[in-house]
Design a protein around this motif. Structure first.
Motif, mmCIF file in Angstrom:
data_model
loop_
_atom_site.group_PDB
_atom_site.id
_atom_site.type_symbol
_atom_site.label_atom_id
_atom_site.label_comp_id
_atom_site.label_asym_id
_atom_site.label_seq_id
_atom_site.Cartn_x
_atom_site.Cartn_y
_atom_site.Cartn_z
ATOM 1 N N VAL A 240 38.408 39.701 34.825
ATOM 2 C CA VAL A 240 38.606 38.363 35.377
ATOM 3 C C VAL A 240 38.148 38.406 36.838
ATOM 4 C CG1 VAL A 240 40.280 36.581 35.953
ATOM 5 C CG2 VAL A 240 40.550 37.913 33.854
ATOM 6 N N PRO A 241 37.206 37.555 37.233
ATOM 7 C CA PRO A 241 36.735 37.575 38.625
ATOM 8 C C PRO A 241 37.875 37.345 39.599
ATOM 9 C CG PRO A 241 35.313 36.211 37.265
ATOM 10 C CD PRO A 241 36.524 36.528 36.437
ATOM 11 N N ALA A 242 37.796 38.012 40.741
ATOM 12 C CA ALA A 242 38.796 37.796 41.778
ATOM 13 C C ALA A 242 38.694 36.369 42.298
ATOM 14 C CB ALA A 242 38.590 38.790 42.917
ATOM 15 N N PRO A 243 39.813 35.780 42.748
ATOM 16 C CA PRO A 243 39.765 34.401 43.259
ATOM 17 C C PRO A 243 38.745 34.268 44.378
ATOM 18 C CG PRO A 243 42.033 35.143 43.018
ATOM 19 C CD PRO A 243 41.169 36.344 42.756
ATOM 20 N N GLY A 244 37.935 33.216 44.268
ATOM 21 C CA GLY A 244 36.950 32.951 45.296
ATOM 22 C C GLY A 244 35.606 33.608 45.061
ATOM 23 N N ARG A 245 35.529 34.497 44.058
ATOM 24 C CA ARG A 245 34.263 35.157 43.752
ATOM 25 C C ARG A 245 33.537 34.407 42.648
ATOM 26 N NH1 ARG A 245 34.648 41.552 43.228
ATOM 27 N NH2 ARG A 245 32.391 41.163 43.201
ATOM 28 N N ALA A 246 32.223 34.455 42.680
ATOM 29 C CA ALA A 246 31.416 33.764 41.662
ATOM 30 C C ALA A 246 31.642 34.396 40.322
ATOM 31 C CB ALA A 246 29.941 33.850 42.044
ATOM 32 N N ARG A 247 31.645 33.580 39.275
ATOM 33 C CA ARG A 247 31.829 34.067 37.918
ATOM 34 C C ARG A 247 30.498 34.563 37.364
ATOM 35 N NH1 ARG A 247 36.626 32.710 35.444
ATOM 36 N NH2 ARG A 247 37.981 31.368 36.646
#
Length: 247
Positions: A240-247
Motif C-alpha cells: 500500500v503506497p505511503a500517504p502522499g506518495r504516487a500510486r
C-alpha cells in the motif's frame, strides 16, 4: 529464469491439452487434492464471502482451483484464466454461477484478452513453476492486484528436504507417471511434473523471490497428509503506497 530446464518436447501447454480428458480423474485420485486447494483459497482471508470483490484464478486448469476460490468467496466475481484451450473447455462444461467467467489466455497475454486489474485477490495453483519466466510472471501478478490485496501461490516445493523429495519421487514413479501413461498413452507431462518439482525453489528461495518481485508480508504454510512438506501456500500482498506518495 526458467523454473525447470527439462520440459516436455511439445511444450507444457500442449501436454496439458493432451491430458485434459483424464486430468480430473487423475487428480481426483490424489488424497487431499481438492481439500488443499480449498485451504490455500481460504488462506487469502477474503472478507464477507467475497461480496463486491473481483478475484483472479490464474492457471485455472479444469476448474478445481476455481471451485476452491468460489467456496472461499461465493459472492465474488471470479475471472478464471488458463493457457490450455482443452483444459479450459473441460472447466467451462461444469456448472458455474454467472459470477464466474473463463478466459483462454496465458499470463502474459491477459491484456490482449481484455483482462486487466485491479483484482482484490489472486489464486495461482500449480502455475508459477510452469512459467517460462518466473520473475516476469510474479511481476505480472503483482501489477494485477490492487494495493493491499493478496496473492496465494499454491505450489510444490521440496528442495532442501530429503524426506519430501524421496516421498515425491516415490509417488511419481509408482503412481503418477504409470497412471498418466495408462490414461493418456504418453508420460511426458508426468515426467516433467516429477522433474520440475525437484528443480523448483525451496520454500525460503521462493519467499525471497516473491519479496524481490515487490510483495510484502510474504509467508508460507504447509499442507496436511502425505503432501505435508511437499505442497505449500505462499502468501504475499501488493504494498500500500505511503500517504502522499504516487500510486
Amino acid at each position: 529464469m526458467t523454473a525447470s530446464q527439462e520440459r516436455p518436447p511439445h511444450g507444457v501447454v500442449d501436454e496439458f491439452d493432451a491430458a485434459a480428458g483424464s486430468y480430473d480423474r487423475l487428480v481426483g485420485a490424489n488424497p487431499g487434492y481438492h481439500r488443499h486447494l480449498a485451504l490455500s483459497a481460504r488462506r487469502l482471508r477474503l472478507p464477507d464471502d467475497g461480496r463486491g470483490l473481483r478475484l483472479l484464478d490464474a492457471g485455472c486448469g479444469t476448474g478445481a482451483s476455481t471451485a476452491a476460490l468460489l467456496r472461499a468467496a461465493p459472492r465474488a466475481h471470479i475471472v478464471a484464466v488458463d493457457g490450455s484451450a482443452e483444459m479450459l473447455a473441460r472447466a467451462r462444461r461444469k456448472p458455474w454461477p454467472v459470477t464466474v467467467e473463463f478466459v483462454h489466455a496465458r499470463l502474459d497475454e491477459l491484456t490482449d484478452a481484455g483482462i486487466t486489474g485491479p483484482f482484490d485477490g489472486i489464486l495461482a495453483a500449480y502455475l508459477v513453476r510452469n512459467l517460462p519466466d518466473v520473475e516476469a510472471g510474479l511481476a505480472t501478478l503483482l501489477a494485477l492486484l490492487r494495493p493491499g490485496a493478496g496473492l496465494a501461490v499454491h505450489e510444490y516445493s521440496v528442495r532442501g528436504r530429503i524426506p519430501a523429495r524421496l516421498m515425491w519421487s516415490a509417488v511419481c514413479w509408482s503412481v503418477i507417471i504409470p497412471a498418466g501413461r495408462v490414461a493418456t498413452g504418453r508420460a511426458d507431462l508426468y515426467r516433467y511434473l516429477w522433474r520440475s518439482v525437484l528443480d523448483f525453489d525451496s520454500t525460503a528461495e521462493f519467499r525471497q523471490r516473491m519479496r524481490a518481485a515487490g510483495f510484502t508480508d510474504v509467508r508460507s504454510s504447509r499442507m496436511t497428509g502425505w503432501q505435508r512438506g511437499i505442497v505449500h501456500t505462499f502468501l504475499g500482498h501488493r504494498p500500500v503506497p505511503a500517504p502522499g506518495r504516487a500510486r
